[in-house]
Design a protein around this motif. Structure first.
Motif, PDB file in Angstrom:
ATOM      1  N   UNK A  46      25.633 -16.639  21.862  1.00  0.00           N
ATOM      2  CA  UNK A  46      24.997 -17.732  21.124  1.00  0.00           C
ATOM      3  C   UNK A  46      24.381 -17.197  19.839  1.00  0.00           C
ATOM      4  N   UNK A  47      23.725 -16.039  19.936  1.00  0.00           N
ATOM      5  CA  UNK A  47      23.119 -15.436  18.756  1.00  0.00           C
ATOM      6  C   UNK A  47      24.179 -15.102  17.713  1.00  0.00           C
ATOM      7  N   UNK A  48      25.294 -14.529  18.176  1.00  0.00           N
ATOM      8  CA  UNK A  48      26.379 -14.184  17.244  1.00  0.00           C
ATOM      9  C   UNK A  48      26.954 -15.432  16.591  1.00  0.00           C
ATOM     10  N   UNK A  49      27.103 -16.503  17.372  1.00  0.00           N
ATOM     11  CA  UNK A  49      27.621 -17.753  16.808  1.00  0.00           C
ATOM     12  C   UNK A  49      26.676 -18.294  15.739  1.00  0.00           C
ATOM     13  N   UNK A  50      25.381 -18.122  15.949  1.00  0.00           N
ATOM     14  CA  UNK A  50      24.389 -18.642  15.008  1.00  0.00           C
ATOM     15  C   UNK A  50      24.425 -17.926  13.667  1.00  0.00           C
ATOM     16  N   UNK A  51      24.876 -16.661  13.659  1.00  0.00           N
ATOM     17  CA  UNK A  51      24.916 -15.902  12.399  1.00  0.00           C
ATOM     18  C   UNK A  51      26.345 -15.705  11.895  1.00  0.00           C
ATOM     19  N   UNK A  52      27.323 -16.297  12.588  1.00  0.00           N
ATOM     20  CA  UNK A  52      28.729 -16.151  12.209  1.00  0.00           C
ATOM     21  C   UNK A  52      28.992 -16.848  10.875  1.00  0.00           C
ATOM     22  N   UNK A  53      29.713 -16.179  10.007  1.00  0.00           N
ATOM     23  CA  UNK A  53      30.064 -16.754   8.702  1.00  0.00           C
ATOM     24  C   UNK A  53      31.570 -16.990   8.573  1.00  0.00           C
ATOM     25  N   UNK A  54      32.310 -16.798   9.664  1.00  0.00           N
ATOM     26  CA  UNK A  54      33.752 -17.001   9.626  1.00  0.00           C
ATOM     27  C   UNK A  54      34.123 -18.467   9.738  1.00  0.00           C
ATOM     28  N   UNK A  55      35.395 -18.751   9.629  1.00  0.00           N
ATOM     29  CA  UNK A  55      35.903 -20.115   9.739  1.00  0.00           C
ATOM     30  C   UNK A  55      36.429 -20.345  11.155  1.00  0.00           C
ATOM     31  N   UNK A  56      36.424 -21.601  11.579  1.00  0.00           N
ATOM     32  CA  UNK A  56      36.906 -21.926  12.909  1.00  0.00           C
ATOM     33  C   UNK A  56      35.813 -21.756  13.946  1.00  0.00           C
ATOM     34  N   UNK A  57      36.235 -21.506  15.180  1.00  0.00           N
ATOM     35  CA  UNK A  57      35.265 -21.386  16.269  1.00  0.00           C
ATOM     36  C   UNK A  57      34.401 -20.137  16.095  1.00  0.00           C
TER      37      UNK A  57
END
Length: 332
Positions: A46-57
Protein backbone atom coordinates in the motif's frame (compact mmCIF):
# COMPACT_ATOMS: atom_id res chain seq x y z
CA UNK A 1 -3.67 -1.94 -7.28
CA UNK A 2 -1.33 -4.88 -7.68
CA UNK A 3 -0.48 -7.21 -4.81
CA UNK A 4 2.68 -9.20 -5.70
CA UNK A 5 3.75 -11.52 -2.91
CA UNK A 6 0.48 -11.19 -0.96
CA UNK A 7 -1.67 -14.32 -1.15
CA UNK A 8 -5.44 -14.70 -0.86
CA UNK A 9 -7.73 -12.11 0.76
CA UNK A 10 -9.51 -11.27 -2.50
CA UNK A 11 -12.18 -9.15 -0.81
CA UNK A 12 -9.55 -7.03 0.93
CA UNK A 13 -7.65 -6.62 -2.34
CA UNK A 14 -10.78 -5.63 -4.25
CA UNK A 15 -11.82 -3.07 -1.67
CA UNK A 16 -8.34 -1.53 -1.45
CA UNK A 17 -8.12 -1.39 -5.24
CA UNK A 18 -11.52 0.30 -5.48
CA UNK A 19 -10.64 2.87 -2.82
CA UNK A 20 -7.26 3.55 -4.37
CA UNK A 21 -8.60 3.90 -7.92
CA UNK A 22 -11.37 6.23 -6.82
CA UNK A 23 -9.02 8.33 -4.72
CA UNK A 24 -10.89 7.44 -1.54
CA UNK A 25 -8.14 5.64 0.33
CA UNK A 26 -8.64 6.54 4.02
CA UNK A 27 -5.97 8.57 5.79
CA UNK A 28 -5.55 5.77 8.37
CA UNK A 29 -5.66 2.00 7.80
CA UNK A 30 -5.43 -0.80 10.34
CA UNK A 31 -4.41 -4.25 9.09
CA UNK A 32 -5.27 -6.95 11.62
CA UNK A 33 -4.67 -10.69 11.57
CA UNK A 34 -2.43 -13.34 13.09
CA UNK A 35 1.29 -13.27 12.45
CA UNK A 36 2.27 -14.88 9.17
CA UNK A 37 -0.72 -13.73 7.09
CA UNK A 38 1.17 -10.93 5.35
CA UNK A 39 0.21 -7.79 7.27
CA UNK A 40 3.66 -6.23 6.80
CA UNK A 41 3.78 -7.28 3.15
CA UNK A 42 0.42 -5.68 2.44
CA UNK A 43 1.32 -2.55 4.41
CA UNK A 44 4.45 -2.07 2.31
CA UNK A 45 2.53 -2.68 -0.92
CA UNK A 46 0.00 0.00 0.00
CA UNK A 47 2.85 2.36 0.86
CA UNK A 48 4.57 1.63 -2.45
CA UNK A 49 1.33 2.22 -4.34
CA UNK A 50 0.93 5.57 -2.59
CA UNK A 51 4.33 6.79 -3.83
CA UNK A 52 4.24 5.05 -7.24
CA UNK A 53 4.74 7.40 -10.18
CA UNK A 54 4.33 4.81 -12.94
CA UNK A 55 1.38 4.37 -15.27
CA UNK A 56 -1.27 1.68 -14.92
CA UNK A 57 -1.79 -0.38 -11.79
CA UNK A 58 0.22 0.55 -8.70
CA UNK A 59 2.70 -0.29 -7.42
CA UNK A 60 4.20 -0.72 -10.88
CA UNK A 61 7.49 -1.99 -9.47
CA UNK A 62 9.64 -0.16 -12.00
CA UNK A 63 9.32 3.57 -11.38
CA UNK A 64 11.78 5.47 -9.14
CA UNK A 65 9.19 5.60 -6.36
CA UNK A 66 8.63 1.85 -6.37
CA UNK A 67 12.34 1.08 -6.55
CA UNK A 68 13.08 3.31 -3.57
CA UNK A 69 10.13 1.90 -1.65
CA UNK A 70 11.38 -1.67 -2.23
CA UNK A 71 14.85 -0.65 -1.08
CA UNK A 72 13.47 1.03 2.04
CA UNK A 73 14.93 4.39 1.04
CA UNK A 74 11.95 6.44 -0.14
CA UNK A 75 11.99 9.83 1.64
CA UNK A 76 8.20 9.92 1.86
CA UNK A 77 7.83 6.54 3.61
CA UNK A 78 8.65 6.42 7.32
CA UNK A 79 8.65 3.01 9.02
CA UNK A 80 8.36 2.70 12.79
CA UNK A 81 8.17 -0.35 15.00
CA UNK A 82 8.82 -1.30 18.58
CA UNK A 83 12.35 -1.64 19.90
CA UNK A 84 14.13 -2.91 22.97
CA UNK A 85 13.48 -6.10 24.92
CA UNK A 86 9.73 -5.47 25.07
CA UNK A 87 9.55 -4.54 21.36
CA UNK A 88 7.31 -1.62 22.35
CA UNK A 89 6.89 1.78 20.75
CA UNK A 90 8.34 4.78 22.54
CA UNK A 91 6.16 7.86 22.77
CA UNK A 92 9.13 9.83 21.38
CA UNK A 93 8.68 8.00 18.06
CA UNK A 94 5.06 9.15 17.85
CA UNK A 95 6.07 12.68 18.79
CA UNK A 96 8.56 12.65 15.94
CA UNK A 97 5.81 11.56 13.54
CA UNK A 98 3.55 14.34 14.79
CA UNK A 99 6.21 16.94 14.02
CA UNK A 100 7.24 15.33 10.73
CA UNK A 101 3.80 14.79 9.22
CA UNK A 102 3.20 18.47 8.50
CA UNK A 103 6.18 18.63 6.17
CA UNK A 104 5.06 18.36 2.58
CA UNK A 105 6.08 15.26 0.58
CA UNK A 106 9.56 15.32 -0.91
CA UNK A 107 8.87 13.39 -4.12
CA UNK A 108 5.47 11.69 -4.02
CA UNK A 109 1.90 12.89 -3.59
CA UNK A 110 1.62 11.24 -0.18
CA UNK A 111 3.67 10.92 2.98
CA UNK A 112 3.25 7.41 4.38
CA UNK A 113 3.81 6.29 7.97
CA UNK A 114 4.04 2.55 8.59
CA UNK A 115 3.50 1.61 12.23
CA UNK A 116 4.34 -2.09 12.35
CA UNK A 117 3.20 -3.90 15.46
CA UNK A 118 1.09 -0.94 16.58
CA UNK A 119 -0.43 -3.03 19.37
CA UNK A 120 2.80 -2.53 21.34
CA UNK A 121 2.16 1.21 21.62
CA UNK A 122 1.54 2.41 25.16
CA UNK A 123 -1.66 4.28 25.97
CA UNK A 124 0.42 7.44 26.12
CA UNK A 125 1.84 6.80 22.64
CA UNK A 126 -1.62 6.02 21.22
CA UNK A 127 -3.03 9.21 22.67
CA UNK A 128 -0.15 11.13 21.12
CA UNK A 129 -0.92 9.53 17.76
CA UNK A 130 -4.62 10.25 18.15
CA UNK A 131 -4.02 13.98 18.01
CA UNK A 132 -2.64 13.77 14.47
CA UNK A 133 -5.17 11.14 13.34
CA UNK A 134 -7.98 13.54 14.22
CA UNK A 135 -6.83 16.29 11.85
CA UNK A 136 -4.11 14.95 9.54
CA UNK A 137 -2.87 16.84 6.47
CA UNK A 138 -4.59 15.64 3.30
CA UNK A 139 -1.41 14.00 1.94
CA UNK A 140 -0.73 11.88 5.06
CA UNK A 141 -1.38 8.13 5.11
CA UNK A 142 -1.03 6.02 8.26
CA UNK A 143 -0.87 2.22 8.05
CA UNK A 144 -0.95 0.31 11.33
CA UNK A 145 -0.50 -3.46 11.72
CA UNK A 146 -1.53 -5.56 14.71
CA UNK A 147 -2.86 -9.04 15.50
CA UNK A 148 -6.14 -7.52 16.66
CA UNK A 149 -7.47 -3.98 16.56
CA UNK A 150 -8.93 -4.61 20.01
CA UNK A 151 -5.42 -4.04 21.36
CA UNK A 152 -5.69 -0.39 20.28
CA UNK A 153 -7.71 2.36 21.89
CA UNK A 154 -11.28 2.60 20.56
CA UNK A 155 -10.63 6.25 19.74
CA UNK A 156 -7.71 5.24 17.50
CA UNK A 157 -9.75 2.51 15.77
CA UNK A 158 -12.65 4.91 15.17
CA UNK A 159 -10.40 7.13 13.07
CA UNK A 160 -9.13 4.34 10.82
CA UNK A 161 -10.58 1.78 8.42
CA UNK A 162 -9.92 -1.76 9.61
CA UNK A 163 -9.06 -4.59 7.21
CA UNK A 164 -9.01 -8.14 8.55
CA UNK A 165 -6.65 -10.64 6.90
CA UNK A 166 -7.46 -14.33 6.66
CA UNK A 167 -5.45 -17.38 5.55
CA UNK A 168 -5.52 -17.96 1.77
CA UNK A 169 -6.83 -21.11 0.15
CA UNK A 170 -4.60 -24.20 0.30
CA UNK A 171 -3.70 -23.78 -3.38
CA UNK A 172 -2.80 -20.11 -2.93
CA UNK A 173 -0.83 -20.86 0.23
CA UNK A 174 1.22 -23.58 -1.45
CA UNK A 175 1.95 -21.39 -4.46
CA UNK A 176 2.98 -18.38 -2.35
CA UNK A 177 5.19 -20.40 0.00
CA UNK A 178 6.94 -22.24 -2.83
CA UNK A 179 7.91 -18.94 -4.44
CA UNK A 180 10.05 -18.28 -1.36
CA UNK A 181 11.04 -21.90 -0.76
CA UNK A 182 11.36 -23.51 -4.20
CA UNK A 183 13.43 -26.30 -2.70
CA UNK A 184 10.27 -27.72 -1.10
CA UNK A 185 8.20 -30.15 -3.14
CA UNK A 186 4.47 -29.50 -3.73
CA UNK A 187 3.57 -32.42 -1.47
CA UNK A 188 5.77 -31.07 1.33
CA UNK A 189 4.10 -27.68 1.06
CA UNK A 190 0.64 -29.24 0.98
CA UNK A 191 1.46 -31.00 4.25
CA UNK A 192 2.73 -27.70 5.70
CA UNK A 193 -0.45 -25.93 4.58
CA UNK A 194 -2.56 -28.50 6.42
CA UNK A 195 -0.32 -28.35 9.49
CA UNK A 196 -0.26 -24.55 9.77
CA UNK A 197 -3.76 -23.72 8.60
CA UNK A 198 -2.55 -22.16 5.31
CA UNK A 199 -0.58 -19.53 7.24
CA UNK A 200 2.04 -18.75 4.59
CA UNK A 201 4.47 -17.13 7.02
CA UNK A 202 4.51 -20.17 9.28
CA UNK A 203 4.83 -22.49 6.29
CA UNK A 204 7.86 -20.57 5.04
CA UNK A 205 9.42 -20.50 8.51
CA UNK A 206 9.18 -24.29 8.75
CA UNK A 207 11.41 -24.62 5.68
CA UNK A 208 13.68 -21.60 6.13
CA UNK A 209 14.81 -22.80 9.56
CA UNK A 210 16.26 -25.82 7.78
CA UNK A 211 17.57 -23.55 5.04
CA UNK A 212 19.28 -21.36 7.61
CA UNK A 213 21.37 -24.25 8.92
CA UNK A 214 22.39 -25.17 5.40
CA UNK A 215 23.13 -21.51 4.64
CA UNK A 216 25.54 -21.26 7.58
CA UNK A 217 27.45 -24.32 6.40
CA UNK A 218 27.57 -23.03 2.84
CA UNK A 219 28.68 -19.54 3.93
CA UNK A 220 31.54 -21.02 5.95
CA UNK A 221 32.60 -23.15 2.95
CA UNK A 222 32.54 -20.11 0.65
CA UNK A 223 34.47 -17.91 3.07
CA UNK A 224 37.05 -20.66 3.60
CA UNK A 225 37.42 -21.27 -0.15
CA UNK A 226 37.84 -17.59 -1.00
CA UNK A 227 41.53 -17.51 -0.12
CA UNK A 228 42.50 -20.86 -1.62
CA UNK A 229 44.72 -20.73 -4.74
CA UNK A 230 42.45 -23.10 -6.68
CA UNK A 231 39.12 -21.86 -8.07
CA UNK A 232 37.36 -25.23 -7.94
CA UNK A 233 36.60 -25.26 -4.15
CA UNK A 234 34.77 -21.93 -4.43
CA UNK A 235 32.78 -23.10 -7.45
CA UNK A 236 31.83 -26.31 -5.65
CA UNK A 237 30.81 -24.36 -2.53
CA UNK A 238 28.52 -22.03 -4.50
CA UNK A 239 27.07 -24.64 -6.88
CA UNK A 240 23.97 -25.41 -4.70
CA UNK A 241 22.92 -21.75 -4.98
CA UNK A 242 22.75 -21.63 -8.77
CA UNK A 243 19.06 -22.61 -8.91
CA UNK A 244 17.99 -21.64 -5.40
CA UNK A 245 17.14 -17.96 -4.98
CA UNK A 246 16.12 -18.36 -1.33
CA UNK A 247 19.41 -20.04 -0.54
CA UNK A 248 21.40 -17.25 -2.19
CA UNK A 249 19.60 -14.73 0.01
CA UNK A 250 20.21 -16.75 3.19
CA UNK A 251 23.88 -17.42 2.36
CA UNK A 252 24.57 -13.76 1.58
CA UNK A 253 23.01 -12.70 4.87
CA UNK A 254 25.32 -15.10 6.73
CA UNK A 255 28.36 -14.14 4.65
CA UNK A 256 27.75 -10.49 5.47
CA UNK A 257 28.09 -11.37 9.15
CA UNK A 258 31.23 -13.47 8.60
CA UNK A 259 32.83 -10.74 6.49
CA UNK A 260 31.99 -8.11 9.11
CA UNK A 261 33.51 -10.36 11.77
CA UNK A 262 36.69 -10.61 9.70
CA UNK A 263 36.89 -6.80 9.67
CA UNK A 264 36.24 -6.72 13.41
CA UNK A 265 38.96 -9.30 14.10
CA UNK A 266 41.40 -7.29 12.01
CA UNK A 267 40.50 -4.16 14.02
CA UNK A 268 40.98 -5.99 17.31
CA UNK A 269 37.30 -6.01 18.32
CA UNK A 270 36.11 -8.88 20.54
CA UNK A 271 32.49 -8.51 19.36
CA UNK A 272 31.53 -11.00 16.65
CA UNK A 273 28.15 -11.15 14.90
CA UNK A 274 28.14 -14.52 13.14
CA UNK A 275 28.74 -16.59 16.25
CA UNK A 276 31.62 -18.84 17.21
CA UNK A 277 32.73 -22.20 15.88
CA UNK A 278 33.34 -22.55 12.17
CA UNK A 279 32.01 -19.05 11.42
CA UNK A 280 34.58 -17.45 13.71
CA UNK A 281 37.32 -19.69 12.31
CA UNK A 282 36.49 -18.62 8.74
CA UNK A 283 36.43 -14.96 9.77
CA UNK A 284 39.85 -15.23 11.43
CA UNK A 285 41.36 -16.88 8.35
CA UNK A 286 40.11 -14.03 6.18
CA UNK A 287 41.39 -11.44 8.65
CA UNK A 288 44.80 -13.09 8.66
CA UNK A 289 45.20 -13.46 4.89
CA UNK A 290 43.60 -10.34 3.38
CA UNK A 291 44.60 -6.71 3.61
CA UNK A 292 42.43 -4.28 5.51
CA UNK A 293 41.42 -2.56 2.27
CA UNK A 294 40.21 -5.82 0.74
CA UNK A 295 38.44 -6.92 3.92
CA UNK A 296 36.28 -3.82 4.21
CA UNK A 297 34.91 -4.43 0.69
CA UNK A 298 33.65 -7.93 1.44
CA UNK A 299 30.50 -7.08 3.47
CA UNK A 300 29.36 -4.65 0.77
CA UNK A 301 29.80 -7.37 -1.88
CA UNK A 302 27.61 -9.84 0.03
CA UNK A 303 24.99 -7.20 0.85
CA UNK A 304 24.83 -5.97 -2.74
CA UNK A 305 24.39 -9.54 -3.98
CA UNK A 306 21.54 -10.10 -1.52
CA UNK A 307 19.79 -6.91 -2.66
CA UNK A 308 20.08 -7.97 -6.29
CA UNK A 309 18.45 -11.29 -5.42
CA UNK A 310 15.48 -9.34 -4.04
CA UNK A 311 15.32 -7.43 -7.33
CA UNK A 312 14.95 -10.70 -9.27
CA UNK A 313 18.40 -10.75 -10.85
CA UNK A 314 19.28 -13.87 -12.85
CA UNK A 315 20.46 -16.26 -10.13
CA UNK A 316 23.15 -18.28 -12.02
CA UNK A 317 24.68 -15.10 -13.46
CA UNK A 318 24.54 -13.39 -10.07
CA UNK A 319 26.33 -16.28 -8.32
CA UNK A 320 28.95 -16.42 -11.08
CA UNK A 321 29.61 -12.70 -10.80
CA UNK A 322 29.81 -12.96 -7.01
CA UNK A 323 32.47 -15.68 -7.27
CA UNK A 324 34.52 -13.63 -9.74
CA UNK A 325 34.41 -10.51 -7.57
CA UNK A 326 35.17 -12.48 -4.41
CA UNK A 327 38.20 -14.07 -6.06
CA UNK A 328 39.39 -10.65 -7.18
CA UNK A 329 39.07 -9.19 -3.67
CA UNK A 330 40.88 -12.22 -2.28
CA UNK A 331 43.74 -11.50 -4.67
CA UNK A 332 43.28 -14.66 -6.72
Amino acid sequence: MRFPGFAGNQEVKQLLSKLFTEGRLPHAIILQGEDGLGKHTLAKLIAAAAVCTGEGEAPCGGCPGCIKAAAGSHPDIHTAQGSGASRSFHVEEIRFIRSDVYKKPHEARRRVYLLLGAHTMSVQAQNALLKVLEEPPEYALFILTCPSASALLPTVCSRAQIFTLSPPSPEEAVQAARQVCPQATPSEMEEAAARYGCNVGKMIAAFTEKTQGEAVEMAVAIASAACLPQELPLLEATAPMLRDRAMVRAVMEQLTLIFRDACAVRAGSPILLAGGGECEKAARVLADRLTRNRLVQLPALAEETRRRVDRNANTPLLVTEFCARLRMLAGK
